[in-house]
Write an enzyme that holds these catalytic residues in place. Structure first.
Site, PDB file in Angstrom:
ATOM      1  N   ASP A  81      43.099  32.875  46.023  1.00  0.00           N
ATOM      2  CA  ASP A  81      43.463  34.184  45.466  1.00  0.00           C
ATOM      3  C   ASP A  81      42.225  35.053  45.252  1.00  0.00           C
ATOM      4  OD1 ASP A  81      42.961  32.206  43.381  1.00  0.00           O
ATOM      5  OD2 ASP A  81      43.524  33.725  41.928  1.00  0.00           O
ATOM      6  N   GLU A 126      44.412  38.971  36.247  1.00  0.00           N
ATOM      7  CA  GLU A 126      45.488  38.368  37.036  1.00  0.00           C
ATOM      8  C   GLU A 126      46.432  39.472  37.511  1.00  0.00           C
ATOM      9  OE1 GLU A 126      46.261  35.367  38.151  1.00  0.00           O
ATOM     10  OE2 GLU A 126      45.125  33.925  36.937  1.00  0.00           O
ATOM     11  N   HIS A 143      42.390  37.752  40.515  1.00  0.00           N
ATOM     12  CA  HIS A 143      43.293  36.656  40.873  1.00  0.00           C
ATOM     13  C   HIS A 143      44.653  37.213  41.262  1.00  0.00           C
ATOM     14  CE1 HIS A 143      40.904  33.713  38.354  1.00  0.00           C
ATOM     15  NE2 HIS A 143      40.614  34.821  37.713  1.00  0.00           N
ATOM     16  N   THR A 145      48.732  35.818  40.640  1.00  0.00           N
ATOM     17  CA  THR A 145      49.383  34.821  39.788  1.00  0.00           C
ATOM     18  C   THR A 145      50.145  33.782  40.605  1.00  0.00           C
ATOM     19  OG1 THR A 145      51.344  36.218  39.626  1.00  0.00           O
ATOM     20  CG2 THR A 145      49.675  36.462  37.898  1.00  0.00           C
ATOM     21  N   HIS A 168      38.677  35.029  42.951  1.00  0.00           N
ATOM     22  CA  HIS A 168      38.649  33.616  42.572  1.00  0.00           C
ATOM     23  C   HIS A 168      38.222  32.753  43.765  1.00  0.00           C
ATOM     24  CE1 HIS A 168      40.857  30.403  39.932  1.00  0.00           C
ATOM     25  NE2 HIS A 168      39.550  30.289  39.889  1.00  0.00           N
TER      26      HIS A 168
HETATM   27 ZN   LIG Z   1      42.917  32.460  40.345  1.00  0.00          ZN
END
Ligand SMILES: [Zn+2]
Length: 263
Positions: free
Chosen positions: A157, A104, A41, A43, A147
């Site tokens: 993302d 993340e 991902h 952020t 993601h």
């Molecule tokens: Zn995400």
């Protein structure tokens, strides 16, 4: 004659009532790691805000990779579930929070059409972290995803600037063979496949995609997610020959043993 247990023995029996003795002599052959996927991902916020959101808010991830300096923080133990994936699907597996590690990466993402670059040292940290986790848990290359791959209708993302090819070169993610892509591309430039073909191939690669037989809005979003990952120079969901060639090469590597690939 009535026998009375000594007080200490009675106490011990009572204490043990909820915890039986477990014999671990035998072990089943059929088992694997609970961790099957690694999901990446960004952020979309700076470090301080990202840290606050991921530690105090209703979402979380196992790891947070800072931009400057490129520190790696563990926020959730690998053995526990973090709340990063949401409604999600890959290769027919759903609800991936239960079976994945979430990473993340601090990056501002898309600001008015401008995508923020990832710092090289930060990417080095991500590659090392993915390598260590994939080795430790035996995560397959096609199970290292973004993601946007597992939730293409909701998420963008880690974005078009995330270097998936670099992960692939490190043996950690999938990438279609360039020579095969070039050969198939010339075929698809002559005859462009239809919507049904694209939907079948996207499904084989792992995406949850409608099987409507038409280029509906959802199909375009899924194709755009594929392009963002594998052909980030253009990710508008247009079914062009290069996307078709990349899809075909990737799908053909899966088709043999992929139960989610039929249809
Ligand atoms: Zn995400």
């Amino acid at each position: 004659m009535k026998r009375v247990l000594p007080a200490a023995a009675a106490f011990l029996l009572a204490a043990c009532a909820g915890a039986p003795t477990v014999d671990t002599t035998y072990s089943a052959l059929s088992q694997d790691s609970r961790i099957q996927f690694i999901v990446l991902h960004f952020t979309s916020t700076r470090f301080a805000e990202s840290l606050e959101t991921l530690t105090q808010g209703p979402v979380s991830a196992h790891y947070l990779v800072r931009d400057e300096p490129p520190e790696v923080y563990r926020l959730v133990d690998d053995s526990r579930r973090a709340w990063h994936a949401g409604e999600s699907s890959w290769e027919g597996n759903t609800q991936l929070n239960a079976s994945s590690i979430g990473i993340e990466i601090v990056n501002l993402g898309d600001r008015g059409g401008e995508w923020h670059e990832y710092a090289p040292a930060q990417i080095d940290a991500v590659v090392s972290l993915v390598a260590e986790l994939a080795r430790k848990y035996g995560v397959a290359r096609d199970h290292v995803v973004g993601h946007s791959d597992i939730a293409p209708r909701r998420k963008i993302d880690p974005g078009p600037l995330f270097p998936w090819k670099r992960l692939a070169e490190a043996g950690l993610a999938e990438w279609p063979d360039a020579e095969l892509v070039a050969i198939r591309r010339s075929t698809f430039e002559v005859t462009k496949p239809g919507a049904e073909w694209f939907q079948q191939r996207l499904g084989c690669v792992g995406y949850a995609v409608p099987r409507s037989g038409i280029f509906d809005a959802d199909t375009r979003r899924v194709l755009a997610a594929f392009q963002m990952h594998f052909r980030p120079a253009r990710f508008d969901g247009e079914p062009d020959a290069e996307s078709a060639a990349m899809l075909d090469v990737l799908a053909s590597t899966r088709a043999g043993d992929a139960s989610w690939c039929s249809g």
